[in-house]
Design a protein around this motif. Structure first.
Motif, PDB file in Angstrom:
ATOM      1  N   ILE A  19       2.452   2.043   1.752  1.00 31.78           N
ATOM      2  CA  ILE A  19       1.052   1.733   1.507  1.00 31.78           C
ATOM      3  C   ILE A  19       0.316   2.199   2.756  1.00 31.78           C
ATOM      4  N   PRO A  20      -0.612   3.134   2.626  1.00 32.99           N
ATOM      5  CA  PRO A  20      -1.308   3.663   3.808  1.00 32.99           C
ATOM      6  C   PRO A  20      -1.991   2.567   4.619  1.00 32.99           C
ATOM      7  N   LEU A  21      -2.108   2.796   5.909  1.00 32.17           N
ATOM      8  CA  LEU A  21      -2.735   1.818   6.806  1.00 32.17           C
ATOM      9  C   LEU A  21      -4.189   1.549   6.430  1.00 32.17           C
ATOM     10  N   ASP A  22      -4.881   2.558   5.897  1.00 32.60           N
ATOM     11  CA  ASP A  22      -6.293   2.386   5.532  1.00 32.60           C
ATOM     12  C   ASP A  22      -6.478   1.961   4.071  1.00 32.60           C
ATOM     13  N   TYR A  23      -5.404   1.494   3.444  1.00 34.43           N
ATOM     14  CA  TYR A  23      -5.455   1.077   2.041  1.00 34.43           C
ATOM     15  C   TYR A  23      -6.422  -0.098   1.863  1.00 34.43           C
ATOM     16  N   ASN A  24      -7.285  -0.001   0.864  1.00 35.92           N
ATOM     17  CA  ASN A  24      -8.267  -1.051   0.592  1.00 35.92           C
ATOM     18  C   ASN A  24      -7.977  -1.642  -0.784  1.00 35.92           C
ATOM     19  N   THR A  25      -7.590  -2.918  -0.831  1.00 33.67           N
ATOM     20  CA  THR A  25      -7.246  -3.567  -2.101  1.00 33.67           C
ATOM     21  C   THR A  25      -8.453  -3.773  -3.008  1.00 33.67           C
ATOM     22  N   GLU A  26      -9.650  -3.577  -2.476  1.00 27.20           N
ATOM     23  CA  GLU A  26     -10.868  -3.744  -3.275  1.00 27.20           C
ATOM     24  C   GLU A  26     -11.273  -2.462  -4.007  1.00 27.20           C
ATOM     25  N   GLU A  27     -10.658  -1.342  -3.671  1.00 25.06           N
ATOM     26  CA  GLU A  27     -11.000  -0.067  -4.299  1.00 25.06           C
ATOM     27  C   GLU A  27     -10.064   0.236  -5.454  1.00 25.06           C
ATOM     28  N   GLU A  28     -10.647   0.565  -6.593  1.00 24.50           N
ATOM     29  CA  GLU A  28      -9.857   0.919  -7.760  1.00 24.50           C
ATOM     30  C   GLU A  28      -9.162   2.256  -7.532  1.00 24.50           C
ATOM     31  N   PRO A  29      -7.971   2.434  -8.113  1.00 26.36           N
ATOM     32  CA  PRO A  29      -7.219   3.678  -7.904  1.00 26.36           C
ATOM     33  C   PRO A  29      -7.957   4.937  -8.364  1.00 26.36           C
ATOM     34  N   TRP A  30      -8.745   4.851  -9.411  1.00 23.96           N
ATOM     35  CA  TRP A  30      -9.388   6.048  -9.955  1.00 23.96           C
ATOM     36  C   TRP A  30     -10.344   6.704  -8.957  1.00 23.96           C
ATOM     37  N   ILE A  31     -10.834   5.941  -7.983  1.00 20.11           N
ATOM     38  CA  ILE A  31     -11.704   6.504  -6.957  1.00 20.11           C
ATOM     39  C   ILE A  31     -10.958   7.583  -6.158  1.00 20.11           C
ATOM     40  N   HIS A  32      -9.636   7.458  -6.086  1.00 23.66           N
ATOM     41  CA  HIS A  32      -8.790   8.365  -5.306  1.00 23.66           C
ATOM     42  C   HIS A  32      -8.038   9.359  -6.199  1.00 23.66           C
ATOM     43  N   ARG A  33      -8.571   9.657  -7.361  1.00 23.75           N
ATOM     44  CA  ARG A  33      -7.894  10.526  -8.329  1.00 23.75           C
ATOM     45  C   ARG A  33      -7.679  11.946  -7.803  1.00 23.75           C
ATOM     46  N   HIS A  34      -8.472  12.365  -6.820  1.00 18.91           N
ATOM     47  CA  HIS A  34      -8.322  13.702  -6.245  1.00 18.91           C
ATOM     48  C   HIS A  34      -6.947  13.888  -5.586  1.00 18.91           C
ATOM     49  N   ILE A  35      -6.322  12.803  -5.128  1.00 18.67           N
ATOM     50  CA  ILE A  35      -5.024  12.880  -4.452  1.00 18.67           C
ATOM     51  C   ILE A  35      -3.955  13.434  -5.396  1.00 18.67           C
ATOM     52  N   THR A  36      -3.992  13.017  -6.653  1.00 14.78           N
ATOM     53  CA  THR A  36      -3.005  13.472  -7.640  1.00 14.78           C
ATOM     54  C   THR A  36      -3.614  14.434  -8.655  1.00 14.78           C
TER      55      THR A  36
END
Length: 146
Positions: free
Chosen positions: A4-21
């Motif tokens: 789990i990355p150090l800057d992981y935010n449990t309040e952010e939904e995964p779809w916000i980071h969809r660019h990663i995959t």
């Protein structure tokens, strides 16, 4: 090893980071309710109690999967495609908010600890399953039965 990355935010939904995959919307969350038993029907209280498994599956692109780690190469494991983690890990990651209409009570089952399972898949999907008893308000009309 799954990180789990150090800057992981449990309040952010995964779809916000969809660019990663390189994943597109809509974002898919799978919910399954596997009913094992109808434990109680109470016509006076207008409730039904179900014993069931609640299963959730969602993609979490922020996970860091190291496929060369020993966890992913355990030849005694059931499948090389996922690893099991402690359900306590759920406290450190984002998870969907589940709402069941007309729920009166929702109780997880436990013996020494909560009967739950958490798995991380190589494709960065998270699988969570928990054994529960759910009491649901259920309007019952027995006018036709005399």
């Amino acid at each position: 090893e799954t990180g789990i990355p150090l800057d992981y935010n449990t309040e952010e939904e995964p779809w916000i980071h969809r660019h990663i995959t390189n994943t597109s919307l809509p974002w898919i969350y799978q919910f399954k309710f596997r009913v094992l038993e109808v434990k109680e029907v109470n016509d006076k209280m207008q409730t039904i109690v179900l014993s069931m498994y609640l299963e959730l599956i969602w993609l979490e692109p922020r996970l860091q999967i190291n496929e060369s780690a020993t966890d992913w190469n355990d030849t005694t494991a059931w499948s090389p495609e996922f690893i099991n983690l402690s359900p306590e890990t759920l406290k450190r990651i984002w998870y969907p908010d589940v709402q069941i209409m007309r729920v009166k009570s929702f109780k997880s089952k436990a013996i020494l600890k909560e009967q739950a399972e958490l798995s991380i898949w190589k494709n960065k999907s998270i699988f969570y399953q928990i054994s529960v008893d759910v009491k649901i308000a259920c309007s019952m009309n027995f006018d036709r039965y005399h």
